[in-house]
Design a protein around this motif. Structure first.
Motif, PDB file in Angstrom:
ATOM      1  N   HIS A 117       1.191   5.516  15.130  1.00 35.04           N
ATOM      2  CA  HIS A 117       0.078   6.761  15.188  1.00 35.04           C
ATOM      3  C   HIS A 117      -1.484   6.148  15.172  1.00 35.04           C
ATOM      4  N   TYR A 135      14.231   2.971  13.003  1.00 32.84           N
ATOM      5  CA  TYR A 135      15.133   4.040  12.793  1.00 32.84           C
ATOM      6  C   TYR A 135      15.163   5.279  13.863  1.00 32.84           C
ATOM      7  N   PHE A 187       1.250   5.015  -2.944  1.00 29.89           N
ATOM      8  CA  PHE A 187       1.347   6.226  -3.410  1.00 29.89           C
ATOM      9  C   PHE A 187       1.557   6.521  -4.942  1.00 29.89           C
ATOM     10  N   PHE A 188       2.131   5.600  -5.350  1.00 25.95           N
ATOM     11  CA  PHE A 188       2.341   5.630  -6.943  1.00 25.95           C
ATOM     12  C   PHE A 188       1.468   5.376  -7.763  1.00 25.95           C
ATOM     13  N   GLU A 218      -4.736   7.055   7.835  1.00 29.75           N
ATOM     14  CA  GLU A 218      -3.194   7.229   7.878  1.00 29.75           C
ATOM     15  C   GLU A 218      -2.535   6.576   6.647  1.00 29.75           C
ATOM     16  N   GLU A 254       7.187  11.700   2.278  1.00 28.40           N
ATOM     17  CA  GLU A 254       8.609  11.985   2.128  1.00 28.40           C
ATOM     18  C   GLU A 254       9.323  10.776   1.264  1.00 28.40           C
ATOM     19  N   GLN A 255       8.712   9.750   1.121  1.00 29.09           N
ATOM     20  CA  GLN A 255       9.226   8.754   0.155  1.00 29.09           C
ATOM     21  C   GLN A 255       8.983   8.935  -1.124  1.00 29.09           C
ATOM     22  N   PHE A 297      -1.941   0.027  -0.135  1.00 25.10           N
ATOM     23  CA  PHE A 297      -2.172   1.238  -0.695  1.00 25.10           C
ATOM     24  C   PHE A 297      -1.008   1.648  -1.201  1.00 25.10           C
ATOM     25  N   ASP A 345      -0.819   1.235   3.595  1.00 17.11           N
ATOM     26  CA  ASP A 345       0.552   1.024   3.430  1.00 17.11           C
ATOM     27  C   ASP A 345       0.989   0.284   2.290  1.00 17.11           C
ATOM     28  N   TRP A 346       1.710   0.233   1.493  1.00 16.12           N
ATOM     29  CA  TRP A 346       2.224  -0.523   0.345  1.00 16.12           C
ATOM     30  C   TRP A 346       3.066  -1.988   1.096  1.00 16.12           C
ATOM     31  N   ALA A 347       3.158  -2.115   2.062  1.00 11.78           N
ATOM     32  CA  ALA A 347       4.091  -3.132   2.706  1.00 11.78           C
ATOM     33  C   ALA A 347       2.695  -4.090   3.386  1.00 11.78           C
ATOM     34  N   GLY A 391       3.014   2.677   8.104  1.00 10.24           N
ATOM     35  CA  GLY A 391       4.190   1.673   8.626  1.00 10.24           C
ATOM     36  C   GLY A 391       3.951   0.831   9.660  1.00 10.24           C
ATOM     37  N   PRO A 392       4.590   0.944  10.921  1.00  6.28           N
ATOM     38  CA  PRO A 392       4.396   0.001  12.111  1.00  6.28           C
ATOM     39  C   PRO A 392       3.151   0.208  12.699  1.00  6.28           C
ATOM     40  N   TRP A 433       9.081  -3.742   8.757  1.00  6.90           N
ATOM     41  CA  TRP A 433       7.929  -3.728   9.540  1.00  6.90           C
ATOM     42  C   TRP A 433       7.700  -5.266   9.735  1.00  6.90           C
ATOM     43  N   PHE A 437       2.529  11.190   7.774  1.00 10.72           N
ATOM     44  CA  PHE A 437       3.447  11.284   8.875  1.00 10.72           C
ATOM     45  C   PHE A 437       4.761  10.734   8.316  1.00 10.72           C
ATOM     46  N   GLY A 438       5.592  11.342   7.749  1.00 12.27           N
ATOM     47  CA  GLY A 438       6.799  10.935   7.294  1.00 12.27           C
ATOM     48  C   GLY A 438       6.705  10.034   6.313  1.00 12.27           C
TER      49      GLY A 438
HETATM   50  C1  LIG Z   1       9.265   6.939   7.088  1.00 14.46           C
HETATM   51  S1  LIG Z   1       8.193   5.489   7.371  1.00 14.46           S
HETATM   52  C2  LIG Z   1       6.953   6.302   7.988  1.00 14.46           C
HETATM   53  C3  LIG Z   1       5.844   5.383   8.709  1.00 14.46           C
HETATM   54  C4  LIG Z   1       4.737   6.074   9.654  1.00 14.46           C
HETATM   55  N1  LIG Z   1       4.014   7.091   9.191  1.00 14.46           N
HETATM   56  C5  LIG Z   1       5.628   6.617  10.956  1.00 14.46           C
HETATM   57  O1  LIG Z   1       5.493   7.761  11.126  1.00 14.46           O
HETATM   58  O2  LIG Z   1       6.019   5.702  11.944  1.00 14.46           O
HETATM   59  C6  LIG Z   1       7.663   5.643   5.674  1.00 14.46           C
HETATM   60  C7  LIG Z   1       6.483   4.841   5.128  1.00 14.46           C
HETATM   61  O3  LIG Z   1       6.089   4.978   3.827  1.00 14.46           O
HETATM   62  C8  LIG Z   1       5.402   3.801   3.223  1.00 14.46           C
HETATM   63  N2  LIG Z   1       5.954   3.791   1.897  1.00 14.46           N
HETATM   64  C9  LIG Z   1       6.853   4.524   1.039  1.00 14.46           C
HETATM   65  N3  LIG Z   1       6.577   4.537  -0.151  1.00 14.46           N
HETATM   66  C10 LIG Z   1       5.276   4.113  -0.311  1.00 14.46           C
HETATM   67  C11 LIG Z   1       4.282   4.215  -1.474  1.00 14.46           C
HETATM   68  N4  LIG Z   1       4.610   4.271  -2.395  1.00 14.46           N
HETATM   69  N5  LIG Z   1       3.080   3.733  -1.082  1.00 14.46           N
HETATM   70  C12 LIG Z   1       2.728   3.530   0.026  1.00 14.46           C
HETATM   71  N6  LIG Z   1       3.315   3.494   1.259  1.00 14.46           N
HETATM   72  C13 LIG Z   1       4.780   3.916   0.868  1.00 14.46           C
HETATM   73  C14 LIG Z   1       6.749   2.803   3.952  1.00 14.46           C
HETATM   74  O4  LIG Z   1       6.271   1.447   3.670  1.00 14.46           O
HETATM   75  C15 LIG Z   1       6.755   3.312   5.230  1.00 14.46           C
HETATM   76  O5  LIG Z   1       5.887   2.571   6.100  1.00 14.46           O
END
Ligand SMILES: C[S@@+](CC[C@H](N)C(=O)[O-])C[C@H]1O[C@@H](n2cnc3c(N)ncnc32)[C@H](O)[C@@H]1O
Length: 315
Positions: free
Chosen positions: A156, A102, A200-201, A148, A222-223, A198, A173-175, A152-153, A81, A218-219
């Motif tokens: 959305h 990606y 998630f864990f 949201e 997944e992580q 923020f 986001d955590w980043a 990420g970037p 990012w 949004f995706g």
């Molecule tokens: C695949 S990207 C999707 C980004 C965005 N939602 C999109 O569709 O363009 C996954 C995102 O989840 C964030 N992420 C992963 N683990 C996380 C966590 N534990 N807490 C917060 N964000 C997290 C990543 O930093 C990343 O921005």
């Protein structure tokens, strides 16, 4: 014999409606500008080309072939990012600079259970924009605010802020780079956008959702693999209007279908989101949530389907 000529296909309104899980009328109205602008023609892979793609998918299932989601990947997201932020600032705040790297041009996709080669180089990006237009009107038009998580970037976030200028749109986001992007979007476009760190864990319960907030992932979930409990607890405590998760949902794959089974194994190999739907169904049985919609979207990138959705609200 030219096999390809026999299987040229197009995603028209009817096909997009089936993929999104909506009606053709909704797609015609809500996605109109994109339907005219984008080329959704594609050719299904066959013969040696299909075999080569299957081989690629099988190789991804070998030991250490892919990176594994979880805590250890945080620096990768930060770096990714940061790159988007640099380009966004250097290139005059173009919104296409917010598309994740990606999402590459000219890639094979998965459509209706087949591998497909799109005509247009930016098919995935264009498909995402079209789907997002439908999603925005279907689930977010009645919200007072939009949050949201895992934004990420922020592509959305920017779209929602432009589409609904009266609603606050918050990207979390955590980043840290992601929060900096939210600030850059707000500063340049003047939209009601803000950002927060923020995780998630370990959710920060100090971040309260305003009444009537609709939540999007949004995706991003997944992580988290199996570790969605802390985030669900956070959401339940905040009583949002609804939560929309556009994610690969493991329970929706069909183990008896070859491409599905490969996708599910890939999903597991990467430690992607596991059993969120099962957990929500348990919570529904316990009277704590109402599941509004579950839909398997038969579109995916090369190795898995990432656009299925589950939508729920606290009971
Ligand atoms: C695949 S990207 C999707 C980004 C965005 N939602 C999109 O569709 O363009 C996954 C995102 O989840 C964030 N992420 C992963 N683990 C996380 C966590 N534990 N807490 C917060 N964000 C997290 C990543 O930093 C990343 O921005």
């Amino acid at each position: 014999m030219n096999i390809g000529a026999d299987i040229d296909k197009n995603l028209g309104v009817a096909e997009l409606a089936e993929l999104f899980g909506g009606s053709p009328d909704e797609v015609s109205r809500w996605c109109a500008p994109f339907l005219d602008a984008f080329d959704f023609r594609y050719t299904e892979l066959a013969g040696a080309e299909r075999d080569a793609m299957l081989l690629e998918a099988v190789k991804r299932l070998e030991p250490n072939a892919v990176s594994v989601a979880g805590q250890g990947r945080k620096p990768d997201w930060e770096a990714g990012w940061s790159e988007n932020l640099t380009e966004f600032l250097a290139g005059g705040h173009q919104l296409d600079a917010l598309v994740p790297k990606y999402i590459r041009p000219n890639e094979v996709v998965r459509l209706f259970g087949q591998y497909a080669r799109p005509r247009a180089p930016h098919f995935i990006r264009n498909y995402t924009k079209t789907y997002r237009a439908w999603l925005a009107q279907r689930f977010f038009a009645d919200a007072a605010a939009i949050y949201e998580f895992g934004c990420g970037p922020g592509s959305h976030v920017a779209y929602f802020a432009e589409t609904f200028p009266e609603k606050p749109v918050v990207g979390l986001d955590w980043a840290a780079a992601s929060v900096n992007i939210m600030e850059a979007i707000a500063g340049h476009y003047g939209w009601k956008v803000s950002g927060h760190r923020f995780d998630f864990f370990a959710p920060d319960h100090g971040i309260r959702l305003p009444e009537g907030t609709a939540v999007l992932t949004f995706g991003a979930l997944e992580q988290v693999g199996t570790n969605h409990g802390p985030f669900l607890d956070y959401l339940l405590a905040n009583k949002p209007l609804r939560c929309v998760h556009v994610e690969g949902i493991n329970e929706l794959y069909d183990e008896e279908n070859l491409l599905d089974r490969l996708a599910l194994r890939y999903h597991q190999q990467r430690n992607y989101l596991s059993n969120l739907l099962t957990r929500l169904q348990e919570l529904e049985k316990a009277g704590r949530v109402v599941i509004e919609s579950v839909h398997r979207q038969r579109f995916g990138t090369r190795f898995n389907d990432t656009f299925s959705h589950v939508v729920w609200r606290p009971a």
